[in-house]
Design an enzyme around this catalytic site. Structure first.
Site, PDB file in Angstrom:
ATOM      1  N   ARG A 134      -5.188 -50.814  65.088  1.00 45.66           N
ATOM      2  CA  ARG A 134      -6.073 -51.813  64.504  1.00 45.66           C
ATOM      3  C   ARG A 134      -5.463 -53.213  64.596  1.00 45.66           C
ATOM      4  NH1 ARG A 134     -10.417 -49.453  61.705  1.00 45.66           N
ATOM      5  NH2 ARG A 134     -11.242 -51.576  61.683  1.00 45.66           N
ATOM      6  N   HIS A 168      -1.578 -40.462  60.551  1.00 44.53           N
ATOM      7  CA  HIS A 168      -2.252 -41.662  60.055  1.00 44.53           C
ATOM      8  C   HIS A 168      -1.227 -42.571  59.400  1.00 44.53           C
ATOM      9  CE1 HIS A 168      -4.393 -44.097  56.991  1.00 44.53           C
ATOM     10  NE2 HIS A 168      -5.259 -44.227  57.973  1.00 44.53           N
ATOM     11  N   ALA A 183       3.640 -34.333  63.644  1.00 46.51           N
ATOM     12  CA  ALA A 183       2.185 -34.256  63.785  1.00 46.51           C
ATOM     13  C   ALA A 183       1.512 -34.185  62.413  1.00 46.51           C
ATOM     14  CB  ALA A 183       1.802 -33.036  64.611  1.00 46.51           C
ATOM     15  N   ASN A 189      -1.056 -46.226  50.822  1.00 47.04           N
ATOM     16  CA  ASN A 189      -0.548 -47.549  50.439  1.00 47.04           C
ATOM     17  C   ASN A 189      -1.170 -48.082  49.153  1.00 47.04           C
ATOM     18  OD1 ASN A 189      -3.129 -48.280  51.205  1.00 47.04           O
ATOM     19  ND2 ASN A 189      -2.495 -49.609  52.899  1.00 47.04           N
ATOM     20  N   SER A 217       6.208 -32.445  60.408  1.00 47.64           N
ATOM     21  CA  SER A 217       4.750 -32.358  60.526  1.00 47.64           C
ATOM     22  C   SER A 217       4.099 -32.019  59.192  1.00 47.64           C
ATOM     23  CB  SER A 217       4.374 -31.307  61.561  1.00 47.64           C
ATOM     24  OG  SER A 217       4.785 -31.701  62.858  1.00 47.64           O
TER      25      SER A 217
END
Length: 262
Positions: A134, A168, A183, A189, A217
């Site tokens: 992003r 993520h 993974a 946050n 992971s």
């Protein structure tokens, strides 16, 4: 014939863009006939696109204004580079303004990846299939971001970092050099779980990953935690507090169970 869009509803050829100074092609570039160049952002501001020597653009790639690509970089089929941010996100409504998007030399952006305006990718880094970077994400040199990974706005990723598929990285996450992310890792946050509440200020406190740490992971890291230098977080752990340097932690909540042996 390659085409590009200069407004939302008009198209011109790449030759026209070169002649107008909005597209610069280095020697030996290979551009698929279906590639699209979009020098105008959603506010109508024009920014030139610069491709270095021997850059490859795959089928149906879209390259937005302000993108600068170094030599010997390969951008795969249906990848999008320099996408302007538009709509509500993170206490702000974006108007579709473009920005400079810098991709270094020797970079591989695999098929389906999306790189937003303002992102910066260092030399010899690989961005995996369908990975999303992003606005204002930075990635250092020699890093590997695997498939289906999301790095939200302002995330900073260092040199020599390995991120495995499906993880993520929440907005403003900081990942130092030589970190390994397994993974399906999830980061948080927001300690208050406030989203779009006009009566409360959302204070973001993303995790920090210090040099050389390793995250197994499926681990979940909550807001505000720091994983120390060379620390190891076991697979499936829920990290609720800071992890000291060289510590081995695992469990839910994660607790220390030893030290990393150098």
């Amino acid at each position: 014939m390659m085409h590009t869009t200069t407004t939302m509803d008009s198209a011109v050829t790449a030759v026209d863009l070169v002649q107008s100074g909005l597209l610069e092609l280095g020697d030996g570039c290979r551009i698929h006939p279906t590639a699209v160049f979009v020098p105008a952002d959603m506010l109508g501001t024009l920014r030139p696109i610069v491709l270095g020597a021997r850059v490859v653009l795959g089928a149906f790639t879209v390259v937005h204004g302000g993108t600068r690509v170094g030599d010997d970089t390969h951008i795969g089929h249906r990848a999008i580079v320099g996408e302007p941010e538009y709509g509500y996100a993170m206490r702000q409504v974006y108007q579709g303004a473009g920005d400079t998007t810098a991709i270094g030399s020797g970079v591989v952006v695999r098929a389906g990846a999306v790189v937003y305006a303002g992102a910066r990718i260092g030399n010899d880094t690989t961005i995996g299939h369908n990975t999303l970077l992003r606005t204002n994400v930075t990635v250092g040199s020699g890093s590997q971001l695997a498939a289906n990974l999301t790095a939200e706005r302002g995330t900073r990723i260092g040199d020599g970092v390995r991120c495995s598929p499906g993880s993520h990285l929440t907005a403003d996450t900081v990942i130092a050099d030589r970190v390994f992310i397994g993974a399906g890792v999830r980061t948080v946050n927001d300690k208050q779980l406030i989203w779009r509440d006009p009566d409360q200020e959302q204070i973001l406190d993303p995790p920090v990953f210090e040099y050389g740490c390793k995250i197994g992971s499926g681990a979940v890291l909550l807001a505000g935690v720091t994983v120390g230098v060379r620390a190891l977080v076991g697979a499936g752990s829920v990290v609720t507090r800071d992890v000291p340097a060289d510590a081995v932690v695992y469990g839910s909540p994660a607790r220390q169970h030893g030290q990393v042996t150098r």
